[in-house]
Motif scaffolding. Structure first.
Motif, PDB file in Angstrom:
ATOM      1  N   GLY A  58     -42.214 -77.057   3.260  1.00  0.00           N
ATOM      2  CA  GLY A  58     -40.926 -77.730   3.236  1.00  0.00           C
ATOM      3  C   GLY A  58     -40.388 -78.055   1.862  1.00  0.00           C
ATOM      4  N   ARG A  59     -41.112 -77.715   0.830  1.00  0.00           N
ATOM      5  CA  ARG A  59     -40.653 -77.989  -0.539  1.00  0.00           C
ATOM      6  C   ARG A  59     -39.816 -76.820  -1.071  1.00  0.00           C
ATOM      7  N   PRO A  60     -39.014 -77.060  -2.129  1.00  0.00           N
ATOM      8  CA  PRO A  60     -38.233 -75.967  -2.732  1.00  0.00           C
ATOM      9  C   PRO A  60     -39.150 -74.873  -3.265  1.00  0.00           C
ATOM     10  N   GLY A  61     -38.626 -73.655  -3.324  1.00  0.00           N
ATOM     11  CA  GLY A  61     -39.388 -72.525  -3.831  1.00  0.00           C
ATOM     12  C   GLY A  61     -39.495 -72.561  -5.346  1.00  0.00           C
ATOM     13  N   PRO A  62     -40.143 -71.562  -5.928  1.00  0.00           N
ATOM     14  CA  PRO A  62     -40.331 -71.522  -7.383  1.00  0.00           C
ATOM     15  C   PRO A  62     -39.002 -71.416  -8.128  1.00  0.00           C
ATOM     16  N   GLN A  63     -38.919 -72.115  -9.241  1.00  0.00           N
ATOM     17  CA  GLN A  63     -37.713 -72.099 -10.074  1.00  0.00           C
ATOM     18  C   GLN A  63     -38.024 -71.340 -11.364  1.00  0.00           C
ATOM     19  N   ILE A  64     -37.313 -70.244 -11.586  1.00  0.00           N
ATOM     20  CA  ILE A  64     -37.533 -69.429 -12.779  1.00  0.00           C
ATOM     21  C   ILE A  64     -36.696 -69.960 -13.933  1.00  0.00           C
ATOM     22  N   LEU A  65     -37.342 -70.138 -15.087  1.00  0.00           N
ATOM     23  CA  LEU A  65     -36.643 -70.484 -16.328  1.00  0.00           C
ATOM     24  C   LEU A  65     -36.621 -69.211 -17.171  1.00  0.00           C
ATOM     25  N   PRO A  66     -35.527 -68.458 -17.138  1.00  0.00           N
ATOM     26  CA  PRO A  66     -35.503 -67.117 -17.747  1.00  0.00           C
ATOM     27  C   PRO A  66     -35.701 -67.133 -19.261  1.00  0.00           C
ATOM     28  N   ARG A  67     -36.372 -66.087 -19.725  1.00  0.00           N
ATOM     29  CA  ARG A  67     -36.449 -65.815 -21.154  1.00  0.00           C
ATOM     30  C   ARG A  67     -36.185 -64.321 -21.355  1.00  0.00           C
ATOM     31  N   GLY A 156     -46.004 -61.323 -29.299  1.00  0.00           N
ATOM     32  CA  GLY A 156     -45.842 -61.307 -27.853  1.00  0.00           C
ATOM     33  C   GLY A 156     -44.413 -61.596 -27.420  1.00  0.00           C
ATOM     34  N   VAL A 157     -44.167 -61.417 -26.140  1.00  0.00           N
ATOM     35  CA  VAL A 157     -42.851 -61.680 -25.553  1.00  0.00           C
ATOM     36  C   VAL A 157     -43.030 -62.541 -24.311  1.00  0.00           C
ATOM     37  N   VAL A 158     -42.395 -63.700 -24.291  1.00  0.00           N
ATOM     38  CA  VAL A 158     -42.450 -64.556 -23.101  1.00  0.00           C
ATOM     39  C   VAL A 158     -41.488 -63.998 -22.058  1.00  0.00           C
ATOM     40  N   LEU A 159     -42.016 -63.689 -20.895  1.00  0.00           N
ATOM     41  CA  LEU A 159     -41.187 -63.144 -19.816  1.00  0.00           C
ATOM     42  C   LEU A 159     -40.293 -64.227 -19.228  1.00  0.00           C
ATOM     43  N   ALA A 160     -40.910 -65.344 -18.840  1.00  0.00           N
ATOM     44  CA  ALA A 160     -40.168 -66.451 -18.226  1.00  0.00           C
ATOM     45  C   ALA A 160     -41.131 -67.599 -17.958  1.00  0.00           C
ATOM     46  N   GLY A 161     -40.551 -68.727 -17.621  1.00  0.00           N
ATOM     47  CA  GLY A 161     -41.325 -69.855 -17.132  1.00  0.00           C
ATOM     48  C   GLY A 161     -41.052 -70.009 -15.645  1.00  0.00           C
ATOM     49  N   VAL A 162     -42.020 -70.523 -14.908  1.00  0.00           N
ATOM     50  CA  VAL A 162     -41.851 -70.747 -13.460  1.00  0.00           C
ATOM     51  C   VAL A 162     -42.289 -72.167 -13.146  1.00  0.00           C
ATOM     52  N   VAL A 163     -41.365 -72.957 -12.609  1.00  0.00           N
ATOM     53  CA  VAL A 163     -41.654 -74.335 -12.207  1.00  0.00           C
ATOM     54  C   VAL A 163     -41.961 -74.345 -10.713  1.00  0.00           C
ATOM     55  N   HIS A 164     -43.072 -74.974 -10.350  1.00  0.00           N
ATOM     56  CA  HIS A 164     -43.444 -75.084  -8.942  1.00  0.00           C
ATOM     57  C   HIS A 164     -43.206 -76.510  -8.449  1.00  0.00           C
ATOM     58  N   TRP A 165     -42.444 -76.623  -7.371  1.00  0.00           N
ATOM     59  CA  TRP A 165     -42.102 -77.907  -6.776  1.00  0.00           C
ATOM     60  C   TRP A 165     -42.900 -78.185  -5.509  1.00  0.00           C
ATOM     61  N   ASP A 166     -43.786 -77.278  -5.144  1.00  0.00           N
ATOM     62  CA  ASP A 166     -44.462 -77.394  -3.846  1.00  0.00           C
ATOM     63  C   ASP A 166     -45.935 -77.752  -3.962  1.00  0.00           C
ATOM     64  N   GLU A 167     -46.340 -78.363  -5.073  1.00  0.00           N
ATOM     65  CA  GLU A 167     -47.691 -78.889  -5.219  1.00  0.00           C
ATOM     66  C   GLU A 167     -47.593 -80.361  -5.587  1.00  0.00           C
ATOM     67  N   GLN A 168     -48.720 -81.041  -5.628  1.00  0.00           N
ATOM     68  CA  GLN A 168     -48.695 -82.498  -5.808  1.00  0.00           C
ATOM     69  C   GLN A 168     -48.084 -82.902  -7.137  1.00  0.00           C
ATOM     70  N   HIS A 169     -48.478 -82.229  -8.219  1.00  0.00           N
ATOM     71  CA  HIS A 169     -47.945 -82.574  -9.538  1.00  0.00           C
ATOM     72  C   HIS A 169     -47.013 -81.474 -10.036  1.00  0.00           C
ATOM     73  N   LEU A 170     -45.940 -81.872 -10.658  1.00  0.00           N
ATOM     74  CA  LEU A 170     -44.952 -80.937 -11.188  1.00  0.00           C
ATOM     75  C   LEU A 170     -45.548 -80.179 -12.371  1.00  0.00           C
ATOM     76  N   HIS A 171     -45.399 -78.861 -12.377  1.00  0.00           N
ATOM     77  CA  HIS A 171     -45.985 -78.079 -13.462  1.00  0.00           C
ATOM     78  C   HIS A 171     -45.190 -76.806 -13.725  1.00  0.00           C
ATOM     79  N   LEU A 172     -45.457 -76.245 -14.899  1.00  0.00           N
ATOM     80  CA  LEU A 172     -44.775 -75.039 -15.365  1.00  0.00           C
ATOM     81  C   LEU A 172     -45.800 -73.966 -15.692  1.00  0.00           C
ATOM     82  N   HIS A 173     -45.530 -72.729 -15.262  1.00  0.00           N
ATOM     83  CA  HIS A 173     -46.328 -71.580 -15.672  1.00  0.00           C
ATOM     84  C   HIS A 173     -45.507 -70.766 -16.667  1.00  0.00           C
TER      85      HIS A 173
END
Length: 281
Positions: A58-67, A156-173
């Motif tokens: 029931g939580r929002p899906g992954p949020q992409i932070l484009p790079r 290197g080249v950063v592809l993107a960041g991905v924020v996950h809203w569907d786990e207990q603690h807010l985090h970024l990959h």
């Protein structure tokens, strides 16, 4: 203002994963954890069916932070292209003469860089509080920018960041590749430090191995220190938690309060400097 302590971690992944106990993709590392492949990492990040059993429904899906790219499809494409890079090496011909040739990277060569930054913020609370959500996303954006700057400096080249809203603690990959070299070991500060000792020309020994491990740990502590100084300290977070710092609950509370106060004062000072600059102009 956030409160608590920082958490950041780096992992490198390959198309196949190195050999381990059990059949692929269930092979395990020495510490017992699964050796995930790059494809599985993206599947988990994208929340494909069957790839993420630990999420909260029931939580929002992954949020992409484009790079460099803005979709999971493009992330996969760039990683696969990097994995097809040919690297040069020297082999001996029949007459024992060295010959320079090229070959495609091995399937178990690390070609996907993945780091994670977790905030001491309960995701459910951030979703219910627009101000907390905005502050948390701002800190994660700063962490992503910091990674972009560091990784670009070493090729290197950063592809993107991905924020996950569907786990207990807010985090970024954060996901990155090297389109030129293919391998991404040089994006990992610990690997770089360890390889420097192991490839120094010194004869292999137990002492060299110990010093290589020390170099790895020192480099990763420096990476954490830089991250804290540039990103998390201004946000009011502590470098380490109460357990490792051997604090009592009261001492930990005072440390968090002090961190909040310092971050607040620095923010006020920065705002004042910006105001002064506007007045001068």
């Amino acid at each position: 203002m956030l409160e608590g302590y920082q958490f950041a971690h780096i992992e490198l992944w390959s198309n196949k994963g190195k050999t381990g106990e059990g059949a692929e993709p269930q092979a395990k590392r020495k510490n017992g954890q699964r050796r995930w492949t790059a494809r599985e990492i993206f599947d988990e990040a994208e929340r494909l069916a069957g790839a993420s059993a630990h999420i909260i429904p029931g939580r929002p899906g992954p949020q992409i932070l484009p790079r460099a790219v803005a979709t999971f499809a493009d992330m996969r494409k760039m990683q696969q292209e990097a994995a097809q890079v040919q690297e040069a090496y020297v082999r001996r011909s029949k007459d024992k003469k060295p010959v320079a040739v090229k070959r495609k990277l091995r399937n178990d060569a690390a070609t996907l860089y993945a780091s994670v930054y977790s905030l001491p913020v309960i995701t459910e609370e951030a979703l219910a509080d627009p101000k907390l959500k905005e502050d948390a996303l701002d800190v994660l954006e700063q962490a992503l920018e910091w990674e972009c700057g560091r990784i670009s400096k070493v090729g290197g080249v950063v592809l993107a960041g991905v924020v996950h809203w569907d786990e207990q603690h807010l985090h970024l990959h954060v996901y990155a590749v090297d389109p030129v070299r293919g391998r991404i070991d040089h994006l990992h500060p610990g690997r770089v430090a360890k390889d420097a000792v192991n490839n120094s020309g010194e004869e292999k020994s137990k002492d060299r191995g110990m010093r290589a491990n020390v170099a790895y740990c020192d480099a990763m502590r420096a990476w954490q220190d830089d991250l804290h100084r540039e990103v998390f300290e201004p946000a009011g977070l502590l470098r380490i938690g109460p357990g490792r710092a051997r604090w009592s609950r009261e001492e930990y509370g005072r440390a968090k309060a002090l961190a909040r106060d310092v971050a607040s004062r620095e923010q006020q000072f920065a705002e004042f400097e910006a105001w002064e600059h506007e007045q001068e102009e």
